[in-house]
Design a protein around this motif. Structure first.
Motif, mmCIF file in Angstrom:
data_model
loop_
_atom_site.group_PDB
_atom_site.id
_atom_site.type_symbol
_atom_site.label_atom_id
_atom_site.label_comp_id
_atom_site.label_asym_id
_atom_site.label_seq_id
_atom_site.Cartn_x
_atom_site.Cartn_y
_atom_site.Cartn_z
ATOM 1 N N PHE A 38 -17.448 -2.209 2.904
ATOM 2 C CA PHE A 38 -16.199 -2.542 3.577
ATOM 3 C C PHE A 38 -16.264 -3.982 4.080
ATOM 4 O O PHE A 38 -17.231 -4.370 4.751
ATOM 5 N N PRO A 39 -15.261 -4.805 3.774
ATOM 6 C CA PRO A 39 -15.302 -6.218 4.166
ATOM 7 C C PRO A 39 -15.327 -6.389 5.676
ATOM 8 O O PRO A 39 -14.917 -5.507 6.439
ATOM 9 N N ALA A 40 -15.792 -7.539 6.105
ATOM 10 C CA ALA A 40 -15.959 -7.795 7.539
ATOM 11 C C ALA A 40 -14.645 -7.702 8.302
ATOM 12 O O ALA A 40 -14.623 -7.296 9.469
ATOM 13 N N ASP A 41 -13.538 -8.089 7.660
ATOM 14 C CA ASP A 41 -12.249 -8.076 8.344
ATOM 15 C C ASP A 41 -11.468 -6.792 8.078
ATOM 16 O O ASP A 41 -10.250 -6.752 8.233
ATOM 17 N N PHE A 42 -12.152 -5.728 7.705
ATOM 18 C CA PHE A 42 -11.493 -4.467 7.363
ATOM 19 C C PHE A 42 -10.723 -3.930 8.572
ATOM 20 O O PHE A 42 -11.206 -3.979 9.711
ATOM 21 N N ALA A 43 -9.519 -3.434 8.326
ATOM 22 C CA ALA A 43 -8.667 -2.905 9.387
ATOM 23 C C ALA A 43 -8.972 -1.422 9.592
ATOM 24 O O ALA A 43 -8.534 -0.576 8.815
ATOM 25 N N TRP A 44 -9.736 -1.125 10.639
ATOM 26 C CA TRP A 44 -9.992 0.270 11.011
ATOM 27 C C TRP A 44 -8.889 0.693 11.967
ATOM 28 O O TRP A 44 -8.713 0.096 13.025
ATOM 29 N N GLY A 45 -8.120 1.712 11.598
ATOM 30 C CA GLY A 45 -6.962 2.037 12.409
ATOM 31 C C GLY A 45 -6.688 3.514 12.554
ATOM 32 O O GLY A 45 -7.362 4.378 11.980
ATOM 33 N N SER A 107 -6.623 -1.838 14.571
ATOM 34 C CA SER A 107 -5.260 -1.789 14.045
ATOM 35 C C SER A 107 -4.626 -0.450 14.392
ATOM 36 O O SER A 107 -5.311 0.567 14.537
ATOM 37 N N TYR A 108 -3.302 -0.468 14.486
ATOM 38 C CA TYR A 108 -2.564 0.751 14.815
ATOM 39 C C TYR A 108 -1.272 0.753 14.030
ATOM 40 O O TYR A 108 -0.484 -0.192 14.091
ATOM 41 N N ALA A 420 -16.453 -0.458 -4.110
ATOM 42 C CA ALA A 420 -17.571 -0.845 -4.969
ATOM 43 C C ALA A 420 -17.139 -0.989 -6.420
ATOM 44 O O ALA A 420 -17.703 -1.795 -7.170
ATOM 45 N N SER A 421 -16.112 -0.239 -6.812
ATOM 46 C CA SER A 421 -15.634 -0.313 -8.197
ATOM 47 C C SER A 421 -14.638 -1.441 -8.417
ATOM 48 O O SER A 421 -14.137 -1.616 -9.530
ATOM 49 N N GLY A 422 -14.324 -2.201 -7.334
ATOM 50 C CA GLY A 422 -13.448 -3.358 -7.477
ATOM 51 C C GLY A 422 -12.093 -3.245 -6.818
ATOM 52 O O GLY A 422 -11.282 -4.171 -6.894
ATOM 53 N N VAL A 423 -11.803 -2.119 -6.158
ATOM 54 C CA VAL A 423 -10.512 -1.960 -5.488
ATOM 55 C C VAL A 423 -10.464 -2.859 -4.255
ATOM 56 O O VAL A 423 -11.394 -2.875 -3.441
ATOM 57 N N ASN A 424 -9.361 -3.594 -4.098
ATOM 58 C CA ASN A 424 -9.189 -4.515 -2.974
ATOM 59 C C ASN A 424 -8.593 -3.757 -1.789
ATOM 60 O O ASN A 424 -7.426 -3.908 -1.433
ATOM 61 N N LEU A 425 -9.422 -2.913 -1.168
ATOM 62 C CA LEU A 425 -8.977 -2.098 -0.041
ATOM 63 C C LEU A 425 -9.216 -2.862 1.251
ATOM 64 O O LEU A 425 -10.329 -3.313 1.515
ATOM 65 N N LYS A 426 -8.152 -3.002 2.059
ATOM 66 C CA LYS A 426 -8.226 -3.857 3.256
ATOM 67 C C LYS A 426 -8.151 -3.080 4.566
ATOM 68 O O LYS A 426 -8.359 -3.668 5.629
ATOM 69 N N GLY A 427 -7.843 -1.784 4.511
ATOM 70 C CA GLY A 427 -7.735 -1.050 5.757
ATOM 71 C C GLY A 427 -7.667 0.442 5.534
ATOM 72 O O GLY A 427 -7.347 0.912 4.428
ATOM 73 N N TYR A 428 -7.972 1.200 6.593
ATOM 74 C CA TYR A 428 -7.964 2.664 6.544
ATOM 75 C C TYR A 428 -7.434 3.157 7.881
ATOM 76 O O TYR A 428 -8.019 2.898 8.923
#
Length: 486
Positions: A38-45, A107-108, A420-428
């Motif tokens: 998970f990238p450093a700026d990942f939005a955990w919400g 994030s919310y 890991a497979s290349g998906v550009n996921l930025k938040g959850y």
């Protein structure tokens, strides 16, 4: 975690007590394998919706929505439950935001109520509603939490439904105007906007099966509604761009992982039809600017082609900044000529949530990879994912929801596999922050990381809240170590 929070204008104190301190098997030993992906700026919400938590249904200038009408109709919801009070968030928002901060989320995701901001679905905005949402958004900013604002989460003003609702094109134009007015009123406090939440539910549950508001049962109207919702998204996107070019805009679709019941041609065709009417009907026009032959084959007999006017698909295909994905389960499709669209769907096994929904974490990986490879290269956000269980407060005052902890661990790990497979996921964004009014099921289903006693409005963070806070902290610590070593 324990905090005492004062309510607003209620003259009471809300005691919030988390799970037990120290090493507990629900937190320790439940790490995920792919946290480093998970990238450093990942939005955990965390996520909520206005009608499900706000209450104050007739206060602050709010008008009736289709959910007010539907929930007060005999037989509309389980136990005749309604969102009249819900989580009383309209009055408890400040202490709820304090709790969000304590949980450590960055994030919310929230929604604004169309019927609170514009009670009749037209005209000037209700300034009491504007003031409420400005206070909430400012409160999030002050607590260092980034808001992601959904403009439509199913609460259509009843006056618009009386004019035909989403079965009429005019509703799409009304929504676009409302979206522009809302961004003009709130855009200095929020930059990330989601036009619609799960238009499939609005169209097919609201106008097809009648399981959701407004409770109509006409597949022809449902199909027209589906197209008009997509049109509303495109019109709103263009309108927002016109008044705020810096706005970041996306749309949230529910994406279901669909498998055929067998290898028979009939079941495989049923799975393809279900995919067309569940996933493709919304993903294709937004991201490809067209409806495929499979969507037309499934829905033209119900009026899809007749609903499309010149220029519609280009409007729907407006450029976006991100795509939201809500994912809950894998379903199995059976060919059944007696069912709508000749498809009968059942949850895959194991179906272990209190909703009877399947728990198949690899489906999360599958839908993220599918959207990224087949529909868009835009940044993706999981804007909802969660599970309902039969949560209860134990004699020590704790809610030990180990099933939800395991669910989150496995599904978030599956999202890490997609990265890991290349998906550009930025938040959850976990659904949901609070237990709340669960639409047609009323208060019988609990999705929250925070338990709500609806009689006293006490908030009790569950073990899953502890776990999620620990996960976010572990991710931050991992990135801090990586930064230091670099």
């Amino acid at each position: 975690m324990t905090s005492t929070m004062n309510t607003h204008d209620r003259g009471a104190t809300v005691e919030q007590t988390g799970g037990p301190k120290g090493s507990h098997s629900g937190v320790e030993g439940h790490s995920i394998n792919h946290l480093g992906n998970f990238p450093a700026d990942f939005a955990w919400g965390l996520a909520t919706a206005a009608y499900q938590i706000e209450g104050a249904a007739t206060e602050g200038g709010r008008g009736p929505s289709i959910w007010d009408t539907f929930s007060h109709r005999p037989g509309g919801t389980r136990n005749a439950d309604s969102g009249d009070i819900a989580c009383d968030h309209y009055y408890r928002w400040a202490t709820d935001l304090d709790l969000l901060k304590e949980l450590g989320v960055s994030s919310y995701r929230l929604s604004v109520s169309w019927s609170r901001l514009q009670p009749g679905g037209g005209g000037e905005l209700n300034q009491e509603g504007v003031a409420f949402y400005r206070a909430v958004l400012q409160g999030l900013r002050e607590r260092g939490i980034e808001p992601y604002v959904t403009l439509y989460h199913w609460d259509l003003p009843q006056e618009l439904e009386d004019l035909g609702g989403w079965g009429e094109r005019e509703t799409a134009y009304r929504f676009a105007k409302f979206a522009v007015q809302t961004v003009l009123a709130l855009g200095d406090l929020a930059s990330k906007w989601i036009t619609l939440n799960e238009p499939w539910c609005s169209a097919f549950l609201g106008y097809g099966s009648g399981a959701h508001a407004p409770g109509r049962r006409d597949l022809n109207i449902a199909v027209r509604a589906a197209h008009h919702l997509s049109l509303a998204h495109g019109l709103a996107t263009a309108g927002i761009r016109g008044v705020d070019p810096s706005a970041q805009i996306g749309v949230t679709n529910i994406v279901t992982d669909i498998h055929s019941a067998s290898s028979s041609p009939e079941d495989q065709a049923a799975a393809a039809r279900l995919d067309a009417i569940s996933n493709r009907v919304f993903l294709e026009p937004v991201f490809h600017g067209r409806y495929s032959s499979s969507v037309h084959a499934a829905l033209d007999d119900y009026g899809l082609q007749d609903a499309i006017e010149p220029g519609d698909l280009a409007t729907i295909h407006a450029p976006l900044d991100f795509a939201g994905i809500n994912h809950y389960q894998r379903v199995i499709a059976h060919n059944d000529p007696s069912a709508p669209f000749s498809v009968r769907e059942v949850p895959a096994q194991p179906a272990t949530t209190s909703f009877g929904w399947s728990v198949v974490p690899e489906s999360m990986t599958a839908v993220l990879e599918r959207v990224a490879s087949e529909f868009t290269t835009l940044p993706l956000y999981v804007t909802e994912s969660g599970a309902s269980y039969h949560d209860y407060v134990d004699p020590n005052g704790h809610v030990i929801d180990t099933e939800r902890v395991d669910y989150l661990r496995r599904y978030i790990d599956a999202a890490g596999e997609a990265i890991a497979s290349g998906v550009n996921l930025k938040g959850y964004f976990v659904w949901s922050f609070l237990d709340n009014f669960e639409w047609g099921e009323g208060y019988s289903k609990r999705f929250g990381l925070v338990y709500v006693d609806y009689r006293t409005q006490e908030r009790i963070p569950k073990l899953s809240a502890q776990w999620y806070t620990a996960l976010i902290g572990a991710h931050h610590a991992l990135n801090a170590r990586n930064y230091t070593s670099a």
